[in-house]
Design a protein around this motif. Structure first.
Motif, short mmCIF file in Angstrom:
data_model
loop_
_atom_site.label_atom_id
_atom_site.label_comp_id
_atom_site.label_asym_id
_atom_site.label_seq_id
_atom_site.Cartn_x
_atom_site.Cartn_y
_atom_site.Cartn_z
N GLU A 28 0.83 -1.20 0.00
CA GLU A 28 0.00 0.00 0.00
C GLU A 28 0.87 1.26 0.00
N ALA A 40 0.39 4.49 5.37
CA ALA A 40 -0.17 3.17 5.07
C ALA A 40 -0.58 2.46 6.37
N ASN A 70 -5.43 -2.87 -4.64
CA ASN A 70 -5.64 -1.86 -3.60
C ASN A 70 -6.60 -2.32 -2.51
N LEU A 73 -4.88 -4.41 1.57
CA LEU A 73 -4.75 -3.88 2.92
C LEU A 73 -6.06 -4.05 3.68
#
Length: 90
Positions: A28, A40, A70, A73
């Motif tokens: 990230e 992040a 994306n 995370l």
């Protein structure tokens, strides 16, 4: 004045997380934050807080849809909360 974090300080921040979460945070940081770890980590924390507010069914649904780069995370955060809350495994 801009504060600059050293790689060692960032490694120390990441040490609090399991390896899979560290990898997601680094990914990230590389993709969205010009390799800065701190934002992040903050984003990961916000994803954890968000996931805690969901029901087990909602967490399962959001986790299963996390296949974009994306979303990794968010998926890591959901995994952590599922373990924390003893959600049934898929």
């Amino acid at each position: 004045m801009t504060r600059t974090r050293t790689p060692q300080a960032e490694d120390e921040q990441l040490a609090a997380y399991p390896a899979a979460i560290q990898q997601a945070i680094r990914s990230e940081a590389e993709t969205w934050f010009r390799n800065r770890i701190e934002p992040a980590i903050r984003m990961y924390g916000s994803h954890v807080e968000w996931a805690r507010k969901l029901t087990p069914e909602q967490r399962r649904h959001h986790r299963s849809g996390a296949w974009h780069a994306n979303d990794l995370l968010k998926a890591a955060a959901i995994n952590e909360v599922q373990s924390e809350m003893d959600d049934p495994t898929d």
